[in-house]
Design a protein around this motif. Structure first.
Motif, short mmCIF file in Angstrom:
data_model
loop_
_atom_site.label_atom_id
_atom_site.label_comp_id
_atom_site.label_asym_id
_atom_site.label_seq_id
_atom_site.Cartn_x
_atom_site.Cartn_y
_atom_site.Cartn_z
N GLY A 37 -27.38 33.64 18.33
CA GLY A 37 -28.13 34.50 19.24
C GLY A 37 -29.40 33.91 19.79
N THR A 38 -29.55 32.60 19.75
CA THR A 38 -30.82 32.00 20.16
C THR A 38 -30.73 31.18 21.44
N ASP A 39 -29.57 31.07 22.03
CA ASP A 39 -29.42 30.28 23.26
C ASP A 39 -29.61 31.16 24.49
N LEU A 40 -30.39 30.67 25.46
CA LEU A 40 -30.68 31.42 26.68
C LEU A 40 -30.41 30.57 27.93
N ASP A 41 -29.43 29.69 27.84
CA ASP A 41 -29.19 28.78 28.96
C ASP A 41 -28.43 29.49 30.08
N GLY A 42 -28.45 28.86 31.26
CA GLY A 42 -27.65 29.33 32.38
C GLY A 42 -28.39 30.16 33.41
N VAL A 43 -29.69 30.41 33.22
CA VAL A 43 -30.44 31.22 34.18
C VAL A 43 -31.35 30.31 35.01
N ASP A 44 -31.29 30.45 36.32
CA ASP A 44 -32.19 29.74 37.22
C ASP A 44 -33.29 30.72 37.63
N TYR A 45 -34.45 30.62 36.98
CA TYR A 45 -35.52 31.58 37.22
C TYR A 45 -36.14 31.42 38.61
N ALA A 46 -36.03 30.25 39.19
CA ALA A 46 -36.49 30.07 40.56
C ALA A 46 -35.63 30.90 41.51
N ASP A 47 -34.31 30.91 41.27
CA ASP A 47 -33.41 31.75 42.06
C ASP A 47 -33.72 33.23 41.87
N VAL A 48 -34.01 33.61 40.63
CA VAL A 48 -34.38 34.99 40.34
C VAL A 48 -35.60 35.39 41.16
N ALA A 49 -36.59 34.51 41.19
CA ALA A 49 -37.81 34.79 41.95
C ALA A 49 -37.50 34.98 43.43
N ARG A 50 -36.69 34.10 43.98
CA ARG A 50 -36.35 34.22 45.40
C ARG A 50 -35.59 35.51 45.67
N GLY A 51 -34.79 35.95 44.70
CA GLY A 51 -34.08 37.21 44.86
C GLY A 51 -35.02 38.40 44.98
N PHE A 52 -36.19 38.30 44.39
CA PHE A 52 -37.20 39.35 44.50
C PHE A 52 -38.07 39.19 45.75
N GLY A 53 -37.79 38.18 46.56
CA GLY A 53 -38.61 37.93 47.74
C GLY A 53 -39.86 37.13 47.43
N CYS A 54 -39.83 36.42 46.30
CA CYS A 54 -40.97 35.62 45.87
C CYS A 54 -40.66 34.13 46.05
N HIS A 55 -41.65 33.31 45.81
CA HIS A 55 -41.47 31.86 45.87
C HIS A 55 -40.95 31.37 44.53
N GLY A 56 -39.96 30.46 44.54
CA GLY A 56 -39.42 29.92 43.31
C GLY A 56 -39.12 28.44 43.42
N GLU A 57 -39.45 27.68 42.36
CA GLU A 57 -39.14 26.26 42.30
C GLU A 57 -38.73 25.87 40.89
N ARG A 58 -37.91 24.84 40.81
CA ARG A 58 -37.47 24.29 39.53
C ARG A 58 -38.11 22.92 39.35
N VAL A 59 -38.67 22.66 38.18
CA VAL A 59 -39.38 21.42 37.89
C VAL A 59 -38.77 20.78 36.65
N THR A 60 -38.53 19.47 36.73
CA THR A 60 -37.94 18.77 35.57
C THR A 60 -38.78 17.59 35.10
N THR A 61 -39.78 17.17 35.88
CA THR A 61 -40.62 16.04 35.48
C THR A 61 -42.09 16.38 35.68
N VAL A 62 -42.95 15.68 34.98
CA VAL A 62 -44.39 15.92 35.08
C VAL A 62 -44.88 15.67 36.50
N ASP A 63 -44.34 14.66 37.17
CA ASP A 63 -44.79 14.33 38.52
C ASP A 63 -44.53 15.46 39.51
N GLN A 64 -43.59 16.33 39.22
CA GLN A 64 -43.26 17.41 40.15
C GLN A 64 -44.18 18.62 40.02
N ILE A 65 -44.95 18.69 38.94
CA ILE A 65 -45.72 19.91 38.66
C ILE A 65 -46.81 20.14 39.70
#
Length: 581
Positions: free
Chosen positions: A498-526
């Motif tokens: 019961g501890t795995d929470l994979d598979g959700v793109d929170y940036a997509d969730v944000a855009r679905g609410f009409g908000c800005h969303g981005e996905r970051v995977t490296t320090v340089d992108q922050i």
């Protein structure tokens, strides 16, 4: 004499206390009150997406400003939903007024089977300082004054008034003066002052101390005493720390700073409390964030001077040499006067020793920040944010383990700018807090740094932020799991469930609410992602993918959780974590 509805009278009674905001969800029984609030220009209403977020937003306003807000709950589930956020105000001693509706008198107290029946008074009383049912509308001035008196006197907290539906709509006769009395006419506006003898004794103990330590708790912040605590540090020239509710009171760039946040603040804090000869604690009740497996850390032989506005906190979690029941601000002002001119020993070696311990602890974090693994280390994200976020930011630290990284790596130079939730440890408080902080300070950048698990609890408030034009920025440490729970399962029982929470793109969730969303995977992108989020003018989510790594203070946290378990019992459910991850 003036005639008005109960809803109109209740709204009028909020004005003398300068209530800035009312949070809630529109409901049929609440309509008379919402109508009255809509016509009161000094109060702003904010419609949330879940009632639990109303108390969370009210708690945020209290933590950031000391002001009291109102959270509404429609009868039945609207009122029971308040509980999810109410614990934050209650356990962190933050003032809040809850107003709930209920069925009309003929069908309530005792209930008769109407839909949405609920004994709301009985339900909310354990989580409030005071709760009452309004059986007669003419008592509204009396009961609302009682509520404010209870919420704002001594150890602060939430209070509750339950209003049957006909009292909102019916008209009653009121004395005009009773609706506009100033607060000083019906409650204390200043706390108790310490006796001269107590101040003199405290000054003597502190002046003679070779190894003093100063601790700032949430009571310093509540009393608006941060400036005096910093002056006291300067007079004493002694190492100092702040609890999670006092964070920022001791600036993280101060030469006297040895950590904050209690046991999660690093190695110098338990060392200081163990080796001190005198501890001055102001507005601190020594909750478990200052414990290990043996209880409160202030038990190493030091003489404890404990100043608290709540007399029941004195001696409760740790014994003292001198307990002073007083308002923190007035006590510190008197103590500074009593200390000036007194000779004191040279404490430079004591301070240098603890500063060295703290520097060594920071070195651990620095080495973690050098990790350039394929999946970002949380220390790298935390360190980058500490450098990139604007200096005047207001920041909530949401999430269990995630908040440890923010506590260490985000500079905090003044109180009421960085927000933990140590009392209830309510996951998901961060987004509602951020919404409320932006409402209170629209000119300042507001961030919620959270875990992915925590974010999921209240992500619907992205809609609230968008509807009201509040461009908060949520930054997620996304390790796709309940990370510390998963670690505990594996180390203690060698399983994971019961501890795995994979598979959700929170940036997509944000855009679905009409908000800005981005996905970051490296320090340089922050950095670029932050710039785009700010430039968007929208509420935003920056979904940062990190791996789970144990924070250096995890062993202290595990020891605190092991309190009360005998050694023969294996040290309790967190024993496997005590030696570190």
């Amino acid at each position: 004499m003036v005639q008005m509805t109960g809803a109109e009278a209740l709204t009028r009674l909020l004005v003398p206390e300068a209530v800035p905001f009312v949070f809630g969800i529109a409901g049929g029984k609440l309509n008379p009150l919402l109508h009255a609030i809509s016509r009161e220009p000094s109060i702003r209403y904010l419609g949330v997406r879940h009632e639990a977020c109303g108390p969370l937003m009210g708690a945020a306003i209290a933590a950031a400003s000391g002001r009291i807000c109102v959270a509404l709950g429609e009868m039945g589930p609207g009122s029971s939903n308040l509980i999810g956020g109410l614990g934050t105000a209650f356990n962190n001693n933050l003032p809040l007024l809850l107003v709930t509706s209920n069925n009309h008198h003929a069908a309530s107290y005792p209930n008769r089977g109407m839909f949405m029946d609920l004994d709301t008074h009985a339900l909310l009383k354990p989580l409030t300082k005071w709760s009452a049912v309004v059986h007669d509308g003419r008592r509204l001035p009396d009961l609302v004054r009682d509520a404010f008196r209870q919420a704002l006197t001594g150890r602060r907290g939430p209070v509750h008034v339950d209003v049957p539906q006909e009292i909102f709509a019916a008209k009653f006769d009121f004395e005009e003066e009773a609706l506009s009395l100033p607060p000083e006419a019906y409650r204390a506006v200043e706390g108790p002052r310490a006796s001269a003898a107590q101040i003199t004794r405290a000054a003597e103990m502190l002046a003679e101390a070779q190894r003093p330590v100063l601790v700032a708790g949430g009571g310093v912040v509540s009393a608006n005493g941060g400036d005096l605590f910093r002056e006291l540090i300067g007079v004493m020239k002694a190492p100092a720390l702040a609890t999670q509710m006092g964070i920022g009171t001791v600036p993280s760039d101060s030469p006297f700073f040895i950590g904050h946040g209690g046991i999660i603040g690093g190695d110098a804090i338990p060392a200081a409390l163990a080796e001190a000869d005198v501890i001055l604690a102001v507005g601190c009740r020594f909750s478990s964030w200052l414990w290990d497996d043996g209880g409160a850390l202030a038990r190493g032989g030091a003489q404890l001077i404990n100043i608290n506005i709540d007399p029941m906190s004195l001696g409760a979690n740790t014994l003292h040499a001198l307990g002073i029941w007083a308002d923190a601000r007035s006590a510190m002002a008197d103590l500074i006067v009593a200390l000036k001119g007194r000779a004191a020993p040279d404490r430079s070696k004591w301070l240098a020793r603890l500063r060295d311990v703290y520097a060594s602890y920071r070195g651990k974090l620095d080495r973690m920040n050098e990790d350039d693994g394929t999946i970002m280390h949380p220390a790298r994200l935390g360190a980058a944010l500490g450098k990139l976020l604007p200096e005047d930011s207001l920041i909530a630290y949401d999430g269990g383990h995630t908040s440890f990284w923010s506590n260490d790596l985000t500079p905090a130079t003044i109180e009421r700018t960085r927000f933990h939730e140590p009392g209830m440890c309510q996951l998901g408080f961060g987004t509602p807090y951020a919404v409320a902080l932006k409402l209170l300070h629209p000119e300042r950048p507001v961030f919620n740094i959270c875990g992915d698990g925590a974010f999921g609890f209240t992500l619907s408030e992205l809609d609230t932020a968008r509807r009201y034009g509040l461009p908060i920025i949520n930054i997620i440490h996304n390790n796709a799991s309940w990370g510390v729970i998963k670690m505990g399962q594996r180390k203690t029982y060698d399983f994971s469930l019961g501890t795995d929470l994979d598979g959700v793109d929170y940036a997509d969730v944000a855009r679905g609410f009409g908000c800005h969303g981005e996905r970051v995977t490296t320090v340089d992108q922050i950095g670029p992602a932050l710039e785009r989020a700010i430039a968007s003018g929208l509420p935003a989510v920056i979904d940062c993918h990190v791996r789970f790594e144990a924070h250096p203070s995890m062993s202290y946290f595990a020891k605190m959780n092991a309190y009360g378990f005998q050694k023969s019992a294996g040290g309790g459910p967190h024993a496997a974590l005590v030696k570190g991850a």
